[in-house]
Design a protein around this motif. Structure first.
Motif, mmCIF file in Angstrom:
data_model
loop_
_atom_site.group_PDB
_atom_site.id
_atom_site.type_symbol
_atom_site.label_atom_id
_atom_site.label_comp_id
_atom_site.label_asym_id
_atom_site.label_seq_id
_atom_site.Cartn_x
_atom_site.Cartn_y
_atom_site.Cartn_z
ATOM 1 N N TYR A 432 0.814 -1.206 0.000
ATOM 2 C CA TYR A 432 0.000 0.000 0.000
ATOM 3 C C TYR A 432 0.853 1.264 0.000
ATOM 4 O O TYR A 432 0.417 2.314 -0.461
ATOM 5 C CB TYR A 432 -0.943 0.005 1.209
ATOM 6 N N ASP A 433 2.069 1.158 0.522
ATOM 7 C CA ASP A 433 2.935 2.332 0.553
ATOM 8 C C ASP A 433 3.418 2.732 -0.839
ATOM 9 O O ASP A 433 3.755 3.893 -1.070
ATOM 10 C CB ASP A 433 4.146 2.074 1.457
ATOM 11 N N GLU A 434 3.460 1.777 -1.755
ATOM 12 C CA GLU A 434 3.871 2.039 -3.132
ATOM 13 C C GLU A 434 2.851 1.416 -4.093
ATOM 14 O O GLU A 434 3.131 0.424 -4.767
ATOM 15 C CB GLU A 434 5.268 1.488 -3.400
ATOM 16 N N PRO A 435 1.652 1.992 -4.148
ATOM 17 C CA PRO A 435 0.572 1.369 -4.932
ATOM 18 C C PRO A 435 0.876 1.256 -6.419
ATOM 19 O O PRO A 435 0.348 0.379 -7.093
ATOM 20 C CB PRO A 435 -0.620 2.295 -4.665
ATOM 21 N N HIS A 436 1.721 2.144 -6.938
ATOM 22 C CA HIS A 436 2.042 2.093 -8.364
ATOM 23 C C HIS A 436 2.770 0.806 -8.724
ATOM 24 O O HIS A 436 2.653 0.333 -9.855
ATOM 25 C CB HIS A 436 2.885 3.308 -8.757
ATOM 26 N N LYS A 437 3.496 0.213 -7.753
ATOM 27 C CA LYS A 437 4.193 -1.043 -8.051
ATOM 28 C C LYS A 437 3.205 -2.198 -8.195
ATOM 29 O O LYS A 437 3.441 -3.128 -8.972
ATOM 30 C CB LYS A 437 5.244 -1.326 -6.979
ATOM 31 N N ALA A 438 2.112 -2.157 -7.441
ATOM 32 C CA ALA A 438 1.052 -3.146 -7.642
ATOM 33 C C ALA A 438 0.421 -2.970 -9.013
ATOM 34 O O ALA A 438 0.052 -3.952 -9.686
ATOM 35 C CB ALA A 438 0.000 -3.013 -6.544
ATOM 36 N N MET A 439 0.321 -1.718 -9.468
ATOM 37 C CA MET A 439 -0.227 -1.452 -10.798
ATOM 38 C C MET A 439 0.672 -2.017 -11.890
ATOM 39 O O MET A 439 0.188 -2.424 -12.963
ATOM 40 C CB MET A 439 -0.412 0.057 -10.984
ATOM 41 N N TYR A 440 1.981 -2.045 -11.643
ATOM 42 C CA TYR A 440 2.907 -2.607 -12.628
ATOM 43 C C TYR A 440 2.536 -4.058 -12.957
ATOM 44 O O TYR A 440 2.646 -4.493 -14.108
ATOM 45 C CB TYR A 440 4.347 -2.587 -12.104
ATOM 46 N N HIS A 441 2.109 -4.804 -11.926
ATOM 47 C CA HIS A 441 1.779 -6.213 -12.143
ATOM 48 C C HIS A 441 0.531 -6.364 -13.020
ATOM 49 O O HIS A 441 0.433 -7.304 -13.812
ATOM 50 C CB HIS A 441 1.589 -6.919 -10.800
ATOM 51 N N LEU A 442 -0.423 -5.452 -12.880
ATOM 52 C CA LEU A 442 -1.608 -5.498 -13.751
ATOM 53 C C LEU A 442 -1.222 -5.195 -15.190
ATOM 54 O O LEU A 442 -1.764 -5.797 -16.129
ATOM 55 C CB LEU A 442 -2.663 -4.512 -13.246
ATOM 56 N N LEU A 443 -0.290 -4.263 -15.383
ATOM 57 C CA LEU A 443 0.199 -3.985 -16.734
ATOM 58 C C LEU A 443 0.945 -5.195 -17.294
ATOM 59 O O LEU A 443 0.810 -5.526 -18.480
ATOM 60 C CB LEU A 443 1.119 -2.765 -16.718
#
Length: 534
Positions: A432-443
């Motif tokens: 949750y502290d770096e939500p954009h990294k979770a978004m990387y996995h969806l990409l």
């Protein structure tokens, strides 16, 4: 400046710190002397008014006619020269925290924001003076009104077949793909490759990983040895995502040993598109009007800032869901609501939206707190709610949708599946502290919510609207109330935080929200500046 064109009237009002209803602008443009009518409105409107309405215009025109008649009878004139409003007439902005990036001082009091200072001579050079004719806004993948799912078994078969076909087509050119049924009949020791949905992932007693892939012909097991280079990728896998594997069949052909693993992924050759001029978009989400924790001061400060010269290039506002707090979203939610009626929540949100300059183009998608079905894809709001939210003629589209602004494609997705990604993956890969990294996995998976049957509710349709067919230039999400942005294979991923202070639920799970932030993207460079209003 001539004011016959409605766009110029909107620009002039914006430079003076006002928004206006469409009908009010039309009446001003139709006046015998639009410049004089506008000047009269500005002279007579109350200090606390933020939105110029039809009754303001009608009263001003009527008063102006009476003044002209009186002037004709006594030889004097009631008209003042255009732009004669004195800056001393404008109330003080009050105490404010400086903007993170510009040092601007937006209004930050609990009262309604005060109008911005009137530009000398009515000039809009330092204010909002964009020409709407230069703009371009297109919507793709909007499934509002297109839902065909009935919940029958055939619907589920259809959506997964569509997912496998579309994402599989991105992988079959990279491997010598064979169907599961064909691989079962091949002799041991043969090199094989398969494209399929991840049906199951489990560890063996020896610490190796067994992955079961499924296609339209059946399933086949693949073994990833714990000491092979692809072992660490197993931790990233989610059930139902599409994957390609290459390997060697065991002697009895009952299993394949993995040599290579491929995701649909964003090509490393991807080159993002940019706008042909300097223009900006504000990307926000999770406003949560109706909650006791909604940050009124931060929102009004944001709206005030949009009226300043520092924001003159912000011509687009994208809101990625949860406009309101909703009703009955979680147990005992009514105890934390300022507004307990869902329609009144949207009415209040619409009023806050009117504080935004009238020349800003707005696109909105729903979120899990909004009054639409929870299952994704979520269609845009129904007509009753659309009629409430008429401010700015905002585009209300489905979650997710692809929005293209002057050639720059923005994939808007509220982001409920981020909870699942963060829960399933190791903390160093998604948090949750770096939500954009979770978004990387969806990409990487080319799907915004691949796992079915988990936390994210998914609705079966004939087409899988959650597949990321075309690589976006910007991926915009919300939901987790945390600010984060970065680039993955040159795709700009932004999670935009929220406009709600920490709730009791967030305290219970130790989430400290990033509230009152507005990421601003330069569409000509894809650079990000974050404005803070709390």
């Amino acid at each position: 400046m001539p004011l016959e064109r409605a766009a110029r009237i909107v620009s002039e009002l914006a430079s003076c710190g006002y928004n206006a209803d469409r009908e009010a602008v039309t009446k001003l443009a139709a006046a015998d002397d639009p410049a004089r009518a506008l000047e009269t409105v500005l002279e007579n409107v109350d200090d606390d008014v933020l939105v110029i309405r039809t009754d303001h215009v009608e009263a001003a025109i009527a008063n102006d006619r009476e003044d002209v008649t009186a002037g004709d009878s006594d030889g004097s004139s009631a008209a003042a020269p255009a732009g004669s409003n004195d800056r001393d007439q404008v109330p003080d902005a009050g105490d404010a925290d400086p903007s993170v990036s510009t040092g601007a001082t937006p209004t930050h009091s609990g009262e309604s924001p005060s109008p911005s200072p009137v530009e000398t001579g009515g000039s809009t050079d330092a204010g909002r003076s964009a020409d709407p004719a230069l703009r371009s806004l297109e919507i793709a993948n909007d499934m509002t009104g297109e839902s065909t799912g009935t919940g029958e078994y055939e619907d589920f078969v259809s959506v997964f077949r569509d997912r496998l076909e579309r994402l599989g087509s991105k992988l079959r050119g990279r491997v010598n793909h064979r169907p599961a049924a064909t691989i079962e009949d091949m002799p041991g020791g043969e090199e094989v490759a398969m494209v399929g949905l991840v049906n199951d992932v489990r560890s063996t007693a020896s610490g190796h990983w067994l992955i079961e892939l499924e296609d339209a012909t059946g399933t086949f097991p693949w073994l990833v040895m714990k000491d092979r280079q692809y072992a660490d990728l197993v931790e990233e896998l989610l059930c139902d995502e599409v994957l390609a594997m290459e390997g060697t069949l065991s002697g009895d052909s009952g299993i394949a040993f993995v040599d290579s693993m491929f995701f649909p992924d964003v090509p490393r050759t991807h080159e993002p598109s940019t706008a042909d001029r300097h223009v900006q978009a504000a990307l926000i989400s999770d406003v949560h009007v109706g909650s006791q924790e909604f940050m009124h001061d931060a929102w009004t400060a944001f709206a005030d800032w949009l009226h300043t010269p520092a924001a003159q290039h912000v011509e687009y506002l994208l809101i990625a869901g949860d406009m309101v707090e909703g009703v009955g979203v979680y147990p005992n939610q009514d105890e934390e609501l300022d507004i307990v009626d869902i329609y009144e929540q949207y009415e209040a949100f619409s009023e806050y939206l009117k504080l935004v300059p009238g020349d800003v183009e707005i696109v909105m998608i729903p979120g899990n707190h909004d009054a639409v079905r929870l299952a994704e894809p979520q269609p845009g709001f129904d007509e009753d709610i659309r009629e409430i939210m008429t401010a700015h003629d905002a585009r209300i589209v489905s979650n997710p949708s692809m929005v293209t602004l002057e050639g720059v494609s923005v994939l808007m997705y509220h982001g409920v599946s981020l909870d699942e990604v963060i829960a399933e993956l190791p903390e160093e890969k998604a948090s949750y502290d770096e939500p954009h990294k979770a978004m990387y996995h969806l990409l990487k998976k080319r799907h915004v919510a691949p796992q079915f049957g988990g936390h994210t509710r998914l609705a079966p349709e004939e087409k899988d609207y959650l597949v990321i067919d075309e690589v976006p230039d910007i991926f915009h999400t919300g939901h987790v109330h945390k600010l984060g942005f970065g680039k993955y294979h040159d795709v700009l991923a932004i999670n935009s935080g929220c406009w709600q202070a920490q709730t009791d639920f967030q305290k219970s799970v130790n989430i400290d929200p990033d509230s009152g932030y507005a990421p601003i993207v330069d569409l000509d460079t894809l650079e990000v500046t974050v404005q803070k209003f709390s």
